[in-house]
Write an enzyme that holds these catalytic residues in place. Structure first.
Site, short mmCIF file in Angstrom:
data_model
loop_
_atom_site.label_atom_id
_atom_site.label_comp_id
_atom_site.label_asym_id
_atom_site.label_seq_id
_atom_site.Cartn_x
_atom_site.Cartn_y
_atom_site.Cartn_z
CG HIS A 95 16.48 44.55 -1.42
ND1 HIS A 95 15.51 44.21 -0.50
CD2 HIS A 95 15.90 45.43 -2.26
CE1 HIS A 95 14.39 44.84 -0.79
NE2 HIS A 95 14.59 45.59 -1.85
CG ASP A 119 16.87 51.35 -7.55
OD1 ASP A 119 16.81 51.22 -6.31
OD2 ASP A 119 15.93 51.80 -8.24
C1 SDX Z 1 15.29 50.04 -3.12
O1 SDX Z 1 13.03 48.01 0.80
C2 SDX Z 1 12.73 47.94 -0.41
O2 SDX Z 1 11.93 47.12 -0.83
C3 SDX Z 1 13.37 48.97 -1.32
C4 SDX Z 1 13.12 48.79 -2.82
C5 SDX Z 1 11.66 49.02 -3.18
O3 SDX Z 1 11.20 48.48 -4.19
O4 SDX Z 1 11.00 49.83 -2.49
O5 SDX Z 1 13.47 47.48 -3.20
C6 SDX Z 1 13.92 49.78 -3.65
O6 SDX Z 1 15.46 50.91 -2.33
C7 SDX Z 1 16.42 49.13 -3.54
C8 SDX Z 1 17.77 49.46 -2.83
C9 SDX Z 1 18.45 50.61 -3.58
N1 SDX Z 1 19.64 51.07 -2.83
C10 SDX Z 1 20.89 50.84 -3.29
O7 SDX Z 1 21.15 50.16 -4.29
C11 SDX Z 1 21.99 51.49 -2.45
C12 SDX Z 1 23.15 50.50 -2.25
N2 SDX Z 1 22.66 49.44 -1.33
C13 SDX Z 1 22.90 49.59 0.06
O8 SDX Z 1 23.12 50.86 0.56
C14 SDX Z 1 22.17 48.59 0.95
O9 SDX Z 1 22.34 47.36 0.38
C15 SDX Z 1 20.69 48.81 1.22
C16 SDX Z 1 20.42 50.19 1.72
C17 SDX Z 1 19.88 48.55 0.00
C18 SDX Z 1 20.27 47.80 2.31
O10 SDX Z 1 20.90 48.19 3.47
P1 SDX Z 1 20.83 47.27 4.80
O11 SDX Z 1 19.79 46.23 4.68
O12 SDX Z 1 20.77 48.20 5.97
O13 SDX Z 1 22.18 46.52 4.73
P2 SDX Z 1 23.52 47.01 5.41
O14 SDX Z 1 23.80 48.43 5.01
O15 SDX Z 1 23.46 46.68 6.84
O16 SDX Z 1 24.60 46.08 4.66
C19 SDX Z 1 24.92 44.77 5.15
C20 SDX Z 1 26.38 44.58 4.78
C21 SDX Z 1 27.29 45.69 5.31
O17 SDX Z 1 28.60 45.15 5.43
P3 SDX Z 1 29.08 44.56 6.91
O18 SDX Z 1 28.81 45.68 7.91
O19 SDX Z 1 28.27 43.32 7.15
O20 SDX Z 1 30.55 44.29 6.71
O21 SDX Z 1 26.54 44.61 3.33
C22 SDX Z 1 27.34 45.75 2.97
C23 SDX Z 1 27.35 46.68 4.16
O22 SDX Z 1 28.53 47.46 4.18
N3 SDX Z 1 26.70 46.34 1.80
C24 SDX Z 1 27.35 46.81 0.74
C25 SDX Z 1 26.32 47.24 -0.15
N4 SDX Z 1 25.12 47.03 0.40
C26 SDX Z 1 25.36 46.48 1.62
N5 SDX Z 1 28.66 46.90 0.44
C27 SDX Z 1 28.97 47.43 -0.76
N6 SDX Z 1 28.04 47.86 -1.68
C28 SDX Z 1 26.71 47.79 -1.40
N7 SDX Z 1 25.81 48.21 -2.28
#
Ligand code: SDX
Length: 427
Positions: free
Chosen positions: A305, A362
């Protein structure tokens, strides 16, 4: 609060700072470009607040979420969804008379114009429910052109109530059309959640008695999804509203934004991920390994998140509810076992721990929706139904703020310098 000072080269600019209710601090960079000739860069707006808001408070480090100061835990436990919809939009919990009046106003607007059916029937049977919902929501502006002025408080009130009242009917009717069953009309004797479940799952040939286990679970899920500050879809609603587009167009933009698998679409993606693991028999350690592998596009959906660097408080409540609802229904869903195991393995893995990746809202919600009988491609529509009062509250807050300006971010141009046109013969 002490000012902030930016120094660059021989220039120095003092910037005012503000402190929020819970002690968070903001620096106002409103004069940065005129005084320093600079703009800020902030990918994904991770460090940028467009403005003040009084709707929700999130402490991502502590895993706290409050609507208008009330904790999500207490609201999920004790409130009804329409009570929370009122709280989010009007800022205070309604008293008995206010709530009765609001519930009556919503109940008396649940019907759709009969010709809206043609809209649902125009879509291919394979149409995704989020695409249909966004289209139908936009279409409501054409049926109710009498109350579109964003600066007319009464018009905004009636349009907001029409959206809260008619969205369950739109969702249920588009579903009924997709499964070739007759439309079920709203039943004004039922509460909001029971009425929606009846429109979704009853058929004219049979009596339908709402199951309190399902009604209460849906009420709680809708409350937990009702608002979440300046998330992607709420920001889309505010951005579109900042140009004085009407509330139906703004909410339709929010529905489209929510449909993305990184946002609300994740609840569908989680179920598909769990079903894929179950069908393939892939072991959990391999799945977690793939999620960590940068060369593999696979991510653990429902994990991570932008704001929560701790357990999403909603996920904690939904996880417990999933276990309770399945027990109450006597359902033994292997996907829940897979989800619990995935959580256990991921939260003991340093990749997830050092990145503060926890289950989000989710991760478990789809398990309950599936037990209720909703098809997987409808899960995000249920998220949208819950989020609707939050979008409305955010949009109304912006529309009512006289200091609101149209959203128009700057950019840092890194494209080609000036060059002359070359005729086609010389290219
Ligand atoms: C919602 O904003 C809100 O409030 C949203 C929400 C709401 O109520 O409105 O809470 C609802 O959208 C919840 C999120 C649902 N999405 C998912 O579950 C999709 C999977 N999650 C990710 O794609 C990600 O965690 C996000 C999109 C939720 C957040 O993305 P960020 O903040 O841009 O984080 P990032 O992509 O920069 O990740 C940081 C690190 C990265 O690794 P490094 O580059 O540091 O090595 O964490 C890793 C990412 O690769 N990472 C994951 C991961 N999520 C982040 N690695 C594996 N699996 C994951 N799910």
């Amino acid at each position: 609060m002490p000012d902030a000072v930016i120094r660059h080269g021989d220039k120095e600019l003092t910037l005012p700072t503000y402190v929020g209710t819970e002690g968070e601090t903001a620096v106002d960079i409103g004069k940065l470009r005129t005084e320093m000739g600079m703009v800020t860069l902030d990918k994904g707006f991770g460090n940028t607040a467009e403005g003040h808001s009084t709707v929700s408070y999130i402490d991502g480090e502590s895993g706290i979420l409050r609507y208008r100061g009330y904790s999500i835990e207490q609201l999920a436990e004790s409130a009804t969804f329409l009570e929370v919809a009122y709280l989010l939009q009007y800022g205070e919990l309604p008293n008995k008379a206010e709530l009765e009046s609001y519930v009556e106003a919503i109940t008396l607007h649940t019907l759709l114009r009969e010709d809206v059916k043609h809209l649902f029937e125009a879509f291919p049977n394979t149409a995704h429910p989020m695409q249909i919902l966004a289209s139908a929501t936009s279409a409501l502006a054409t049926y109710y052109p009498d109350a579109l002025d964003p600066l007319d408080a009464d018009a905004v009130d009636i349009s907001s109530r029409r959206l809260i009242a008619k969205t369950p009917t739109m969702i249920a009717w588009s579903y009924k059309y997709s499964v070739h069953q007759p439309y079920v009309y709203p039943d004004n004797d039922l509460d909001y959640s029971s009425n929606f479940l009846k429109m979704m799952f009853s058929v004219p040939a049979e009596d339908y008695a709402p199951d309190p286990v399902l009604t209460n679970a849906l009420n709680m899920l809708l409350i937990l999804h009702a608002d979440h500050g300046q998330n992607c879809s709420a920001s889309a609603v505010r951005l579109v509203g900042s140009g004085h587009a009407n509330i139906f167009s703004s909410v339709a933009a929010g529905i489209h934004a929510l449909s993305g698998p990184l946002h609300g679409g994740a609840n569908q993606a989680v179920l598909e991920m769990l079903e894929g693991i179950y069908a393939s028999g892939e072991d959990i350690d391999t799945v977690v390994k793939r999620a960590k592998d940068k060369s593999d596009p696979f991510r653990l959906m429902g994990f991570g998140h932008r704001v929560y660097k701790n357990f999403d408080p909603r996920a904690r409540i939904i996880k417990k509810a999933a276990e309770d609802v399945l027990d109450a229904l006597g359902v033994d869903d292997p996907l829940l076992d897979i989800a619990l195991r995935l959580e256990e393995v991921a939260l003991s893995d340093e990749y997830f721990v050092e990145r503060n990746l926890y289950p989000n809202v989710d991760f478990y919600s789809g398990i309950i929706y599936r037990a209720m009988g909703f098809p997987t491609d409808m899960f995000t529509v249920l998220f949208a139904l819950g989020r609707l009062p939050g979008w409305l509250a955010q949009w109304r807050e912006l529309a009512a703020d006289p200091s609101t300006r149209i959203f128009r971010p700057r950019q840092l141009y890194t494209g080609e310098p000036l060059r002359d046109y070359v005729s086609i013969e010389d290219r």
